[in-house]
Design an enzyme around this catalytic site. Structure first.
Site, PDB file in Angstrom:
ATOM      1  N   GLN A 272     -15.360 -47.434  48.699  1.00 62.35           N
ATOM      2  CA  GLN A 272     -15.778 -46.037  48.576  1.00 62.35           C
ATOM      3  C   GLN A 272     -14.951 -45.301  47.539  1.00 62.35           C
ATOM      4  O   GLN A 272     -15.458 -44.475  46.784  1.00 62.35           O
ATOM      5  CB  GLN A 272     -15.675 -45.335  49.933  1.00 62.35           C
ATOM      6  CG  GLN A 272     -16.653 -45.847  50.967  1.00 62.35           C
ATOM      7  CD  GLN A 272     -18.089 -45.786  50.491  1.00 62.35           C
ATOM      8  OE1 GLN A 272     -18.574 -44.731  50.108  1.00 62.35           O
ATOM      9  NE2 GLN A 272     -18.777 -46.920  50.512  1.00 62.35           N
ATOM     10  N   HIS A 275     -16.047 -45.166  43.881  1.00 62.74           N
ATOM     11  CA  HIS A 275     -17.050 -44.232  43.358  1.00 62.74           C
ATOM     12  C   HIS A 275     -16.393 -43.152  42.495  1.00 62.74           C
ATOM     13  O   HIS A 275     -17.027 -42.592  41.626  1.00 62.74           O
ATOM     14  CB  HIS A 275     -17.824 -43.579  44.499  1.00 62.74           C
ATOM     15  CG  HIS A 275     -18.856 -44.473  45.097  1.00 62.74           C
ATOM     16  ND1 HIS A 275     -20.036 -44.763  44.455  1.00 62.74           N
ATOM     17  CD2 HIS A 275     -18.898 -45.145  46.277  1.00 62.74           C
ATOM     18  CE1 HIS A 275     -20.761 -45.565  45.211  1.00 62.74           C
ATOM     19  NE2 HIS A 275     -20.101 -45.818  46.317  1.00 62.74           N
ATOM     20  N   HIS A 340     -21.416 -42.566  55.744  1.00 61.81           N
ATOM     21  CA  HIS A 340     -21.395 -43.936  56.274  1.00 61.81           C
ATOM     22  C   HIS A 340     -20.378 -44.006  57.408  1.00 61.81           C
ATOM     23  O   HIS A 340     -19.231 -43.601  57.222  1.00 61.81           O
ATOM     24  CB  HIS A 340     -20.972 -44.945  55.200  1.00 61.81           C
ATOM     25  CG  HIS A 340     -21.765 -44.886  53.939  1.00 61.81           C
ATOM     26  ND1 HIS A 340     -21.265 -44.343  52.769  1.00 61.81           N
ATOM     27  CD2 HIS A 340     -23.021 -45.295  53.652  1.00 61.81           C
ATOM     28  CE1 HIS A 340     -22.176 -44.445  51.821  1.00 61.81           C
ATOM     29  NE2 HIS A 340     -23.255 -45.000  52.328  1.00 61.81           N
ATOM     30  N   HIS A 432     -56.400  -8.781  63.026  1.00 61.63           N
ATOM     31  CA  HIS A 432     -56.322 -10.076  63.700  1.00 61.63           C
ATOM     32  C   HIS A 432     -57.206 -10.075  64.942  1.00 61.63           C
ATOM     33  O   HIS A 432     -57.959 -11.023  65.202  1.00 61.63           O
ATOM     34  CB  HIS A 432     -54.875 -10.390  64.101  1.00 61.63           C
ATOM     35  CG  HIS A 432     -54.007 -10.821  62.966  1.00 61.63           C
ATOM     36  ND1 HIS A 432     -53.784 -10.039  61.864  1.00 61.63           N
ATOM     37  CD2 HIS A 432     -53.290 -11.967  62.774  1.00 61.63           C
ATOM     38  CE1 HIS A 432     -52.964 -10.677  61.033  1.00 61.63           C
ATOM     39  NE2 HIS A 432     -52.660 -11.850  61.565  1.00 61.63           N
TER      40      HIS A 432
END
Length: 450
Positions: A272, A275, A340, A432
């Site tokens: 990790q 990265h 993760h 309505h």
């Protein structure tokens, strides 16, 4: 590893350290910290870029590409020509074609397996209620420029769109200085069923895809990772188009007990950190395991191509935390809500059940995060920065719109008319109420159903 120390949850300073770590991992903190050399905040820079793209279209894109990617293109060159893609496919090594084909097939099978099943319509005395799923008509996947090719990200974003049935899938990715896009990205786009590829990067790409230009038709939905500028652009165009998430740096939280392998835990943390930036946090109930992992990290760092960058990432965004028990490890992991979550314990399934907040869970010694990055099947485009508390990873279902279908017959409307009119008039919406009552007048019978 002078800067990566062991923390203990029973230490008086732990809460302060932990809160500081969570602030560093937050998406907003990363966005605020990112500024241009001139000192202008990211959000303001992106606002100017998007306004420019909206006003000047292709001209703004050409200037942006030359400024940031170092290549000069003509408007007709923004889109990669089909023969360029065919050439990339032909040039690609057979082993790479086989690997990406296998990954694409695994992703396709998994995405097909999780498509929603249309429920049987309900019929309550003339009130027939059902739901339909329809894909967005057009979507774009953004693949950032970086030292890594990210061909896998092409598959992980485009294959889910294809499975969902999106009619038009575009891809935007920055050109290299010579104006080309790497063969492996073009090969992956071909295998994933991408219809259009554009040489566009950063906020300029997001603006072009959101607003459209003469050369880049707008899309309805944009997915894919990126830096602070891409995140800011996605945030600012939301509403004009859909976006799947705002993603920050990659991260892993590892829960390990004495049965785990410290060498594997160290390798997973460094994966990790590779990265750059990337966060890695180890949670264990054994201080001896924490110490063994730190030693293994130190030894393995020497064998990495860029050890200094990984060391800085672990120092800034990493932690090794000794908890009182594995149950407390699960509680701390839940607070971190990681992208993760890797579990290497004697009973990993039981630990996995205790953690609610994680985007993807990797269970057991033989399930490193890398299997999810490339071949397992679920998309590796996942929520980061603690957003797994409320968000999920990208899937084919993100490209689907759920459409409610309601059908009343006259008897059903007669039964509900008084209730509807009363509620409408309570809200001051006379029109309505009358829209219901006019249907109850004599002579308003609908023709027989065919």
């Amino acid at each position: 590893m002078a800067h990566l120390h062991i923390w203990r949850t029973d230490d008086a300073a732990f809460d302060h350290r932990f809160q500081s770590l969570m602030r560093k991992l937050s998406l907003d903190e990363g966005l605020r910290a990112s500024t241009q050399a001139a000192g202008e905040p990211v959000e303001e820079t992106v606002r100017r870029i998007l306004a420019d793209v909206r006003a000047r279209g292709d001209e703004a894109l050409i200037e942006g590409i030359e400024r940031f990617d170092g290549c000069r293109l003509e408007p007709g060159e923004l889109r990669v020509r089909p023969e360029e893609i065919e050439g990339a496919v032909a040039r690609s090594p057979a082993a790479l074609v086989d690997a990406l084909t296998l990954a694409a097939e695994r992703i396709r099978r998994f995405q097909e397996s999780i498509l929603p099943r249309v429920p049987k319509p309900t019929d309550d005395r003339g009130r027939v209620l059902s739901v339909r799923y329809r894909p967005v008509r057009s979507a774009a996947v953004y693949i950032p420029g970086s030292s890594a090719s990210l061909a896998s990200s092409v598959l992980m974003t485009a294959v889910p769109a294809r499975v969902a049935g999106v009619r038009r899938i575009a891809m935007a990715t920055p050109a290299r200085p010579d104006g080309t896009v790497s063969d492996d990205r073009l090969l992956a786009a071909h295998l994933a069923g991408v219809h259009e590829v554009y040489r566009l990067g950063g906020a300029y790409a997001i603006g072009a895809l959101a607003y459209g230009t003469a050369s880049v038709p707008a899309v309805d939905f944009i997915v894919g990772p990126g830096n602070a500028y891409v995140n800011a652009a996605k945030r600012q165009v939301f509403g004009q188009v859909g976006i799947e998430m705002l993603a920050g740096p990659s991260e892993v939280v590892i829960i390990a007990d004495a049965s785990a392998d410290a060498e594997c835990a160290a390798a997973d943390m460094l994966a990790q950190a590779e990265h750059n930036p990337g966060s890695a946090v180890l949670l264990t109930d054994r201080e001896s395991f924490a110490e063994d992992t730190l030693r293994a990290i130190k030894a393995q760092l020497a064998g990495l191509p860029h050890p200094d960058a990984a060391r800085r990432c672990l120092s800034e965004y990493g932690a090794v935390i000794v908890c009182r028990s594995i149950d407390e490890c699960a509680e701390v992991a839940d607070r971190l809500a990681p992208e993760h979550l890797q579990i290497m314990t004697g009973d990993p399934e039981a630990v996995a059940e205790k953690v609610c907040n994680a985007a993807a869970v990797f269970v057991g010694l033989y399930t490193p995060v890398a299997v999810g990055d490339y071949v397992a099947g679920p998309s590796h485009t996942l929520p980061t920065s603690r957003t797994a508390r409320f968000a999920s990873g990208l899937s084919a279902n993100d490209f689907l719109r759920r459409v409610a279908v309601i059908r009343y017959d006259r008897t059903a409307l007669e039964d509900d008319a008084q209730t509807i009119a009363r509620l409408a008039r309570t809200e001051g919406l006379e029109g309505h109420a009358r829209s219901v009552e006019v249907r109850m007048l004599p002579g308003r019978e609908a023709p027989p159903a065919r």
